[in-house]
Write an enzyme that holds these catalytic residues in place. Structure first.
Site, short mmCIF file in Angstrom:
data_model
loop_
_atom_site.label_atom_id
_atom_site.label_comp_id
_atom_site.label_asym_id
_atom_site.label_seq_id
_atom_site.Cartn_x
_atom_site.Cartn_y
_atom_site.Cartn_z
N THR A 35 50.11 59.15 29.89
CA THR A 35 48.82 58.84 29.79
C THR A 35 47.91 59.86 30.09
N SER A 84 46.45 53.75 38.10
CA SER A 84 46.15 54.11 39.51
C SER A 84 44.83 54.17 39.95
N THR A 99 50.75 47.83 32.24
CA THR A 99 51.91 48.86 32.94
C THR A 99 52.50 48.37 34.23
N THR A 133 50.80 50.28 47.03
CA THR A 133 49.65 50.57 47.87
C THR A 133 49.28 49.84 48.97
N ASP A 134 48.51 50.38 49.96
CA ASP A 134 48.06 49.52 50.99
C ASP A 134 46.86 48.51 50.32
N GLU A 135 46.44 49.03 49.16
CA GLU A 135 45.14 48.09 48.53
C GLU A 135 45.75 46.85 48.36
N TYR A 159 43.05 46.82 39.75
CA TYR A 159 44.08 47.59 40.24
C TYR A 159 45.03 47.08 41.30
N ALA A 161 45.26 44.10 42.34
CA ALA A 161 45.87 42.50 42.13
C ALA A 161 47.23 43.03 41.23
N LYS A 163 48.99 45.77 41.49
CA LYS A 163 49.85 46.27 42.10
C LYS A 163 50.68 45.22 43.05
N ASN A 189 46.77 58.96 49.18
CA ASN A 189 47.20 60.22 49.22
C ASN A 189 46.03 61.44 48.80
N LEU A 199 38.37 61.02 44.77
CA LEU A 199 37.35 61.59 45.65
C LEU A 199 37.75 63.02 45.96
N VAL A 215 28.51 60.36 46.09
CA VAL A 215 29.26 59.40 47.14
C VAL A 215 28.46 58.03 46.85
N GLY A 293 32.39 45.51 44.38
CA GLY A 293 33.65 44.98 45.02
C GLY A 293 34.24 46.16 45.95
P1 NAD Z 1 48.61 58.66 38.54
O1 NAD Z 1 47.81 57.91 37.87
O2 NAD Z 1 48.30 60.12 38.96
O3 NAD Z 1 50.21 58.87 37.76
C1 NAD Z 1 50.95 57.68 37.17
C2 NAD Z 1 51.83 58.37 36.47
O4 NAD Z 1 52.31 57.27 35.64
C3 NAD Z 1 51.34 59.16 35.07
O5 NAD Z 1 52.02 60.22 34.78
C4 NAD Z 1 51.31 58.23 33.85
O6 NAD Z 1 51.58 59.07 32.55
C5 NAD Z 1 52.35 57.42 34.04
N1 NAD Z 1 52.62 56.09 33.41
C6 NAD Z 1 51.38 55.41 33.60
N2 NAD Z 1 51.79 54.27 32.58
C7 NAD Z 1 52.92 54.29 32.27
C8 NAD Z 1 54.01 53.54 31.71
N3 NAD Z 1 53.82 52.10 30.98
N4 NAD Z 1 55.31 53.97 31.48
C9 NAD Z 1 55.58 55.27 32.09
N5 NAD Z 1 54.71 55.95 32.54
C10 NAD Z 1 53.52 55.76 32.59
O7 NAD Z 1 49.24 57.92 39.74
P2 NAD Z 1 49.66 58.44 41.38
O8 NAD Z 1 48.39 58.84 42.09
O9 NAD Z 1 50.66 59.55 41.04
O10 NAD Z 1 50.12 57.08 41.87
C11 NAD Z 1 51.59 57.01 41.70
C12 NAD Z 1 52.22 55.57 42.13
O11 NAD Z 1 51.59 55.66 43.72
C13 NAD Z 1 51.52 54.42 41.76
O12 NAD Z 1 52.31 53.32 41.48
C14 NAD Z 1 50.20 53.93 42.59
O13 NAD Z 1 49.93 52.93 42.81
C15 NAD Z 1 51.13 54.51 43.94
N6 NAD Z 1 50.10 54.83 45.11
C16 NAD Z 1 49.06 56.08 45.01
C17 NAD Z 1 48.24 56.22 45.87
C18 NAD Z 1 47.15 57.42 45.77
O14 NAD Z 1 46.47 57.60 46.75
N7 NAD Z 1 47.27 58.29 44.64
C19 NAD Z 1 48.22 55.68 47.16
C20 NAD Z 1 49.56 54.71 47.58
C21 NAD Z 1 50.13 54.22 46.32
P1 TYD Z 2 39.44 57.06 45.25
O1 TYD Z 2 39.75 58.55 45.56
O2 TYD Z 2 39.18 56.44 43.70
O3 TYD Z 2 40.62 56.04 45.79
P2 TYD Z 2 40.62 54.67 46.22
O4 TYD Z 2 39.62 53.77 45.33
O5 TYD Z 2 41.96 54.03 45.55
O6 TYD Z 2 40.55 54.22 47.89
O7 TYD Z 2 38.26 56.64 46.21
C1 TYD Z 2 38.34 56.92 47.40
C2 TYD Z 2 37.06 56.52 48.33
O8 TYD Z 2 36.00 57.41 47.93
C3 TYD Z 2 36.68 55.25 47.75
O9 TYD Z 2 35.98 54.44 48.93
C4 TYD Z 2 35.64 55.29 46.66
C5 TYD Z 2 35.06 56.61 47.03
N1 TYD Z 2 34.55 57.45 45.96
C6 TYD Z 2 33.23 58.02 46.10
O10 TYD Z 2 32.38 57.64 46.75
N2 TYD Z 2 32.82 58.96 44.96
C7 TYD Z 2 33.53 59.13 43.96
O11 TYD Z 2 33.32 59.88 42.96
C8 TYD Z 2 34.84 58.64 43.97
C9 TYD Z 2 35.99 58.93 42.76
C10 TYD Z 2 35.42 57.81 44.82
#
Ligand code: NAD
Ligand code: TYD
Length: 358
Positions: A35, A84, A99, A133-135, A159, A161, A163, A189, A199, A215, A293
């Site tokens: 994607t 994500s 997905t 995720t913790d969300e 998102y 919901a 997960k 992460n 962010l 922000v 929200g």
């Molecule tokens: P990301 O959006 O960077 O990457 C997601 C990857 O999944 C992409 O490479 C995309 O091409 C692939 N993908 C999407 N739909 C697909 C499908 N139907 N089939 C196969 N591949 C598909 O996400 P991320 O930040 O690397 O997160 C990875 C996992 O970790 C997710 O499940 C997310 O919920 C979880 N997670 C992320 C964070 C964070 O801070 N980023 C924190 C906790 C948990």
């Molecule tokens: P984000 O990286 O989208 O992660 P998540 O929403 O999954 O926690 O956002 C982290 C925090 O930063 C969240 O409280 C939303 C805020 N944020 C901003 O204030 N400005 C931005 O441009 C973005 C993308 C996020």
């Protein structure tokens, strides 16, 4: 031996694959739909490495997943694939349902069938690790205790919901069919190869481009930040020693309000790449309309994974954020290709017949 990783061209999945192979882990079959968030340029260093087999495809493609399981006989499946980004889920939730819920369900079905056909010894050793995720736990008040694994589910965005639904399905496949699953719920992460819609990378990239640093609202929303390589080490540890059916919360004990994050990024840039005119990067900061929200606070209680599996993060927030800013400064090409969309041409340009997409 082989493991099947899904979503291994995304931020966390790609960091996981790179670290896994760097540490001598077994062969990886990497199934990713590519994607907008999937970026094979992140995996460029694996070009020609026979231990990495990339397959472009959807976790919801049951015929493809069945074929990959039969052909490669992985000892474990690690599911990183997901939509994500919370803001995208607010604008268009459909892909998140497809997905994160339907895709995970179909993956579980195929894995269940495959697992059921294995000899007893392989069946006992097999694992499906679901990365979540913790969300799913919703939002905390200022004085509330951090999320333990027993915290009630109260997801607030499409998102989270989606997960949460996927976590419930994974749990049910253990309870009903005995599938040996593991679930990790991790906090936010950050680190290398993070798509600049989230962010921290957005702030770094915008700051360097002289753009505003948006922000949301008052910027006092709190997140609990973990360096991506620490998340990867936690996943390796859970895969190695986690008890089937269990959930492990993963976090870095690093709760910080967004404003503090943005100011820290600005201060590091002031030090490492100061503006020619001497203006501080923080002068680009701009409060914008809040996210609908918007969850106020997330915090992870990582006590269980620490006690039971002996896992600890290697980075503090100070060391991890410095490494992250340095990585973005050292890799302007990766950023430029993401911004221009050129990373999408990488498949055609860079992948040879040897690593051909299957
Ligand atoms: P990301 O959006 O960077 O990457 C997601 C990857 O999944 C992409 O490479 C995309 O091409 C692939 N993908 C999407 N739909 C697909 C499908 N139907 N089939 C196969 N591949 C598909 O996400 P991320 O930040 O690397 O997160 C990875 C996992 O970790 C997710 O499940 C997310 O919920 C979880 N997670 C992320 C964070 C964070 O801070 N980023 C924190 C906790 C948990
Ligand atoms: P984000 O990286 O989208 O992660 P998540 O929403 O999954 O926690 O956002 C982290 C925090 O930063 C969240 O409280 C939303 C805020 N944020 C901003 O204030 N400005 C931005 O441009 C973005 C993308 C996020």
């Amino acid at each position: 031996m082989t493991i099947l990783v899904t979503g291994g061209a995304g931020f966390i999945g790609a960091n996981f694959v790179l670290d896994w192979l760097a540490q001598g882990g077994e062969r990886v079959v990497n199934l990713d739909k590519l994607t907008y968030a999937g970026n094979l340029e992140t995996l460029a260093s694996l070009q020609g490495d026979a231990r990495h087999v990339f397959v472009q495809g959807d976790i919801g493609d049951t015929a493809l997943v069945a074929r990959l399981l039969a052909e490669h006989q992985p000892r474990a499946v690690l599911n990183f694939a997901a939509e994500s980004h919370v803001d995208r889920s607010i604008h268009s939730p459909e892909d998140f349902i497809q997905t994160n819920i339907v895709g995970t369900f179909r993956l579980l079905e195929r894995v269940r069938t495959h697992w059921g056909s294995l000899p007893e010894q392989d069946k006992a050793a097999f694992r499906l690790l679901h990365v979540s995720t913790d969300e799913v736990y919703g939002s905390l008040g200022a004085g509330d205790a951090a999320f333990a694994e027993t915290h009630r589910y109260e997801p607030n965005s499409p998102y989270s919901a989606s997960k949460a639904a996927s976590n419930h399905l994974v749990r049910a496949y253990h309870h009903t069919y005995g599938l040996p699953v593991l679930t990790t719920n991790c906090s936010n992460n950050y680190g290398p190869y993070h798509f600049p819609e989230k962010l921290i990378p957005l702030m770094i990239v915008n700051a360097l481009a002289g753009k505003l640093l948006p922000v949301y609202g008052d910027g006092m929303q709190v997140r609990d930040w973990l360096y991506v390589k620490d998340h990867c080490s936690a996943i390796r540890r859970v895969l190695e020693a986690g008890r089937p059916g269990e959930v492990y919360n993963v976090g870095g004990w690093n709760e910080k309000p967004n404003l503090e994050i943005v100011h820290t990024v600005c201060a590091l840039l002031d030090e490492l790449r100061p503006h020619a005119d001497g203006q501080p990067y923080a002068s680009q900061l701009s409060h914008v309309k809040d996210r609908p929200g918007h969850d106020r606070r997330y915090a992870i209680d990582a006590g269980k994974i620490e006690r039971e599996l002996g896992w600890r993060p290697a980075e503090t927030f100070a060391s991890g954020i410095r490494k992250t800013v340095q990585w973005y400064l050292a890799n302007p090409e990766w950023v430029a290709h993401v911004q221009s969309g050129a990373y999408r041409d990488w498949v055609q340009k860079q992948y040879t017949a040897q690593d051909a997409l299957q």
